[in-house]
Design an enzyme around this catalytic site. Structure first.
Site, PDB file in Angstrom:
ATOM      1  N   PRO A  10       0.789  -1.235   0.000  1.00 61.41           N
ATOM      2  CA  PRO A  10       0.000   0.000   0.000  1.00 61.41           C
ATOM      3  C   PRO A  10       0.822   1.286   0.000  1.00 61.41           C
ATOM      4  O   PRO A  10       1.879   1.355   0.627  1.00 61.41           O
ATOM      5  CB  PRO A  10      -0.828  -0.104   1.291  1.00 61.41           C
ATOM      6  CG  PRO A  10      -0.108  -1.095   2.133  1.00 61.41           C
ATOM      7  CD  PRO A  10       0.547  -2.054   1.192  1.00 61.41           C
ATOM      8  N   ASN A  11       0.301   2.244  -0.722  1.00 57.37           N
ATOM      9  CA  ASN A  11       0.831   3.617  -0.805  1.00 57.37           C
ATOM     10  C   ASN A  11       2.104   3.744  -1.649  1.00 57.37           C
ATOM     11  O   ASN A  11       2.588   4.850  -1.870  1.00 57.37           O
ATOM     12  CB  ASN A  11       1.070   4.217   0.598  1.00 57.37           C
ATOM     13  CG  ASN A  11      -0.215   4.278   1.395  1.00 57.37           C
ATOM     14  OD1 ASN A  11      -1.226   4.788   0.892  1.00 57.37           O
ATOM     15  ND2 ASN A  11      -0.209   3.751   2.601  1.00 57.37           N
ATOM     16  N   ARG A  18       5.590  10.955  -2.420  1.00 56.62           N
ATOM     17  CA  ARG A  18       5.329  10.631  -1.017  1.00 56.62           C
ATOM     18  C   ARG A  18       6.584  10.774  -0.169  1.00 56.62           C
ATOM     19  O   ARG A  18       7.576  10.089  -0.393  1.00 56.62           O
ATOM     20  CB  ARG A  18       4.826   9.185  -0.945  1.00 56.62           C
ATOM     21  CG  ARG A  18       4.610   8.660   0.452  1.00 56.62           C
ATOM     22  CD  ARG A  18       4.403   7.154   0.438  1.00 56.62           C
ATOM     23  NE  ARG A  18       4.187   6.665   1.782  1.00 56.62           N
ATOM     24  CZ  ARG A  18       4.337   5.398   2.157  1.00 56.62           C
ATOM     25  NH1 ARG A  18       4.703   4.489   1.265  1.00 56.62           N
ATOM     26  NH2 ARG A  18       4.134   5.034   3.389  1.00 56.62           N
ATOM     27  N   TYR A  23      11.567   8.470   1.326  1.00 60.04           N
ATOM     28  CA  TYR A  23      11.491   7.428   0.288  1.00 60.04           C
ATOM     29  C   TYR A  23      12.159   7.801  -1.036  1.00 60.04           C
ATOM     30  O   TYR A  23      12.195   6.981  -1.950  1.00 60.04           O
ATOM     31  CB  TYR A  23      10.016   7.069   0.042  1.00 60.04           C
ATOM     32  CG  TYR A  23       9.329   6.513   1.262  1.00 60.04           C
ATOM     33  CD1 TYR A  23       9.778   5.338   1.854  1.00 60.04           C
ATOM     34  CD2 TYR A  23       8.248   7.175   1.849  1.00 60.04           C
ATOM     35  CE1 TYR A  23       9.164   4.824   2.996  1.00 60.04           C
ATOM     36  CE2 TYR A  23       7.617   6.665   2.980  1.00 60.04           C
ATOM     37  CZ  TYR A  23       8.084   5.495   3.547  1.00 60.04           C
ATOM     38  OH  TYR A  23       7.477   4.980   4.668  1.00 60.04           O
ATOM     39  N   ASN A  74       7.737  -5.743  -1.140  1.00 63.49           N
ATOM     40  CA  ASN A  74       7.769  -4.636  -0.186  1.00 63.49           C
ATOM     41  C   ASN A  74       6.358  -4.554   0.374  1.00 63.49           C
ATOM     42  O   ASN A  74       5.470  -3.988  -0.263  1.00 63.49           O
ATOM     43  CB  ASN A  74       8.164  -3.323  -0.856  1.00 63.49           C
ATOM     44  CG  ASN A  74       8.251  -2.192   0.177  1.00 63.49           C
ATOM     45  OD1 ASN A  74       7.800  -2.347   1.321  1.00 63.49           O
ATOM     46  ND2 ASN A  74       8.831  -1.065  -0.225  1.00 63.49           N
ATOM     47  N   ALA A  77       3.193  -0.809   4.733  1.00 69.66           N
ATOM     48  CA  ALA A  77       2.637  -0.759   6.097  1.00 69.66           C
ATOM     49  C   ALA A  77       2.182  -2.135   6.591  1.00 69.66           C
ATOM     50  O   ALA A  77       2.201  -2.400   7.805  1.00 69.66           O
ATOM     51  CB  ALA A  77       1.469   0.225   6.150  1.00 69.66           C
ATOM     52  N   HIS A  80       4.065  -4.470   9.187  1.00 67.84           N
ATOM     53  CA  HIS A  80       3.996  -4.355  10.643  1.00 67.84           C
ATOM     54  C   HIS A  80       2.669  -4.847  11.219  1.00 67.84           C
ATOM     55  O   HIS A  80       2.498  -4.862  12.431  1.00 67.84           O
ATOM     56  CB  HIS A  80       4.224  -2.882  11.036  1.00 67.84           C
ATOM     57  CG  HIS A  80       5.299  -2.215  10.233  1.00 67.84           C
ATOM     58  ND1 HIS A  80       6.614  -2.612  10.296  1.00 67.84           N
ATOM     59  CD2 HIS A  80       5.245  -1.223   9.291  1.00 67.84           C
ATOM     60  CE1 HIS A  80       7.327  -1.870   9.446  1.00 67.84           C
ATOM     61  NE2 HIS A  80       6.515  -1.026   8.829  1.00 67.84           N
ATOM     62  N   GLU A  98      12.136  -9.833   1.460  1.00 69.10           N
ATOM     63  CA  GLU A  98      11.415  -8.629   1.894  1.00 69.10           C
ATOM     64  C   GLU A  98      12.308  -7.414   1.676  1.00 69.10           C
ATOM     65  O   GLU A  98      13.483  -7.454   2.058  1.00 69.10           O
ATOM     66  CB  GLU A  98      11.080  -8.794   3.381  1.00 69.10           C
ATOM     67  CG  GLU A  98      10.447  -7.580   4.023  1.00 69.10           C
ATOM     68  CD  GLU A  98      10.328  -7.750   5.552  1.00 69.10           C
ATOM     69  OE1 GLU A  98      10.596  -8.853   6.069  1.00 69.10           O
ATOM     70  OE2 GLU A  98       9.992  -6.756   6.213  1.00 69.10           O
ATOM     71  N   HIS A 100      12.669  -2.971   1.807  1.00 68.96           N
ATOM     72  CA  HIS A 100      12.162  -1.664   2.226  1.00 68.96           C
ATOM     73  C   HIS A 100      13.105  -0.587   1.738  1.00 68.96           C
ATOM     74  O   HIS A 100      14.337  -0.752   1.835  1.00 68.96           O
ATOM     75  CB  HIS A 100      12.061  -1.578   3.749  1.00 68.96           C
ATOM     76  CG  HIS A 100      11.136  -2.591   4.329  1.00 68.96           C
ATOM     77  ND1 HIS A 100       9.768  -2.457   4.280  1.00 68.96           N
ATOM     78  CD2 HIS A 100      11.383  -3.793   4.918  1.00 68.96           C
ATOM     79  CE1 HIS A 100       9.215  -3.526   4.824  1.00 68.96           C
ATOM     80  NE2 HIS A 100      10.172  -4.348   5.217  1.00 68.96           N
ATOM     81  N   LEU A 101      12.538   0.489   1.251  1.00 64.98           N
ATOM     82  CA  LEU A 101      13.361   1.628   0.834  1.00 64.98           C
ATOM     83  C   LEU A 101      14.053   2.252   2.047  1.00 64.98           C
ATOM     84  O   LEU A 101      15.257   2.526   2.026  1.00 64.98           O
ATOM     85  CB  LEU A 101      12.469   2.681   0.158  1.00 64.98           C
ATOM     86  CG  LEU A 101      11.838   2.253  -1.168  1.00 64.98           C
ATOM     87  CD1 LEU A 101      10.527   2.984  -1.393  1.00 64.98           C
ATOM     88  CD2 LEU A 101      12.804   2.513  -2.310  1.00 64.98           C
ATOM     89  N   ARG A 107      13.503   3.822  12.366  1.00 61.12           N
ATOM     90  CA  ARG A 107      12.345   4.730  12.330  1.00 61.12           C
ATOM     91  C   ARG A 107      11.491   4.567  13.609  1.00 61.12           C
ATOM     92  O   ARG A 107      11.986   4.142  14.638  1.00 61.12           O
ATOM     93  CB  ARG A 107      11.568   4.487  11.038  1.00 61.12           C
ATOM     94  CG  ARG A 107      12.427   4.812   9.789  1.00 61.12           C
ATOM     95  CD  ARG A 107      11.641   4.680   8.515  1.00 61.12           C
ATOM     96  NE  ARG A 107      10.526   5.621   8.474  1.00 61.12           N
ATOM     97  CZ  ARG A 107       9.523   5.555   7.588  1.00 61.12           C
ATOM     98  NH1 ARG A 107       9.520   4.589   6.684  1.00 61.12           N
ATOM     99  NH2 ARG A 107       8.557   6.442   7.612  1.00 61.12           N
ATOM    100  N   ARG A 111       7.529   0.528  13.555  1.00 57.98           N
ATOM    101  CA  ARG A 111       8.077  -0.048  12.304  1.00 57.98           C
ATOM    102  C   ARG A 111       9.201  -1.048  12.569  1.00 57.98           C
ATOM    103  O   ARG A 111       9.737  -1.654  11.645  1.00 57.98           O
ATOM    104  CB  ARG A 111       8.605   1.069  11.395  1.00 57.98           C
ATOM    105  CG  ARG A 111       7.534   1.979  10.857  1.00 57.98           C
ATOM    106  CD  ARG A 111       8.105   2.962   9.842  1.00 57.98           C
ATOM    107  NE  ARG A 111       7.294   4.158   9.792  1.00 57.98           N
ATOM    108  CZ  ARG A 111       6.195   4.314   9.042  1.00 57.98           C
ATOM    109  NH1 ARG A 111       5.787   3.354   8.258  1.00 57.98           N
ATOM    110  NH2 ARG A 111       5.506   5.438   9.077  1.00 57.98           N
TER     111      ARG A 111
HETATM  112  C1  DQA Z   1       8.345   0.873   3.685  1.00 56.85           C
HETATM  113  C2  DQA Z   1       8.456   1.052   5.199  1.00 56.85           C
HETATM  114  C3  DQA Z   1       7.099   0.877   5.875  1.00 56.85           C
HETATM  115  O1  DQA Z   1       7.229   1.063   7.291  1.00 56.85           O
HETATM  116  C4  DQA Z   1       6.121   1.896   5.345  1.00 56.85           C
HETATM  117  O2  DQA Z   1       4.837   1.680   5.910  1.00 56.85           O
HETATM  118  C5  DQA Z   1       6.066   1.940   3.853  1.00 56.85           C
HETATM  119  C6  DQA Z   1       7.291   1.781   3.083  1.00 56.85           C
HETATM  120  C7  DQA Z   1       9.676   1.159   2.948  1.00 56.85           C
HETATM  121  O3  DQA Z   1       9.803   0.758   1.799  1.00 56.85           O
HETATM  122  O4  DQA Z   1      10.555   1.804   3.525  1.00 56.85           O
HETATM  123  O5  DQA Z   1       5.001   2.185   3.281  1.00 56.85           O
HETATM  124  O6  DQA Z   1       7.998  -0.493   3.408  1.00 56.85           O
END
Ligand code: DQA
Length: 159
Positions: A10-11, A18, A23, A74, A77, A80, A98, A100-101, A107, A111
């Site tokens: 998501p997102n 964003r 990011y 990835n 959210a 978590h 897995e 993550h950027l 953080r 997270r």
């Molecule tokens: C993320 C880290 C997550 O905590 C966050 O909710 C994201 C992006 C990252 O790529 O750093 O949406 O997965």
């Protein structure tokens, strides 16, 4: 050629706009182009999807068994929060990396916990767009080492 499934949670469709300080400014389209170029170099093929819906991600993972040799995800959210995505990965029993950027360990405390990490082969976190490239390289290496993957390669090569 080995087929891998890439899932963006998501997102992540908002990447580029964003929270660029967290990011970066690279868009999801650009990340996907980078992944496809790296896949070509590694001689694997990618199917890439992005979803904001937990159930869609669960279903995509459930359908992946028998179709893909591994998953790069990835979970954003859902990393978590999602027992459902964690269980889907465990159930599919496909090697999963897995990514993550951002460095989730550096953080907010919420997270710091990944529900996905215990069912993943490994996690790449904190290297921006390079997390995806490194994650794909790691996944390609893991699937290439698997006996079933080697058998598929040999039969395709006519050996
Ligand atoms: C993320 C880290 C997550 O905590 C966050 O909710 C994201 C992006 C990252 O790529 O750093 O949406 O997965």
């Amino acid at each position: 050629m080995l087929r891998l499934l890439v899932i963006h949670g998501p997102n992540l469709q908002m990447l580029g706009a964003r929270q660029p300080t967290v990011y970066g400014r690279t868009t999801l389209t650009q990340i996907n182009q980078l992944l496809q170029a790296e896949a070509q170099r590694l001689n694997v093929s990618l199917t890439i999807l992005q979803s904001n819906h937990e159930g869609d991600i669960v279903e995509a993972i459930g359908r992946a068994r028998g179709r893909y040799a591994g998953i790069l995800i990835n979970p954003a959210a859902y990393t978590h929060t999602s027992v459902a995505i964690r269980d889907a990965i465990e159930g599919a029993a496909l090697p999963t990396v897995e990514v993550h950027l951002s460095n989730i360990a550096a953080r907010e405390p919420f997270r710091h916990t990944s529900l996905i990490a215990p069912v993943a082969v490994g996690q790449v976190s904190g290297f921006g767009v390079a997390s995806y490239r490194l994650g794909l390289q790691a996944l390609a290496a893991v699937v290439a080492r698997r006996p079933a993957a080697r058998r598929v390669d040999k039969s395709r090569a006519g050996r």
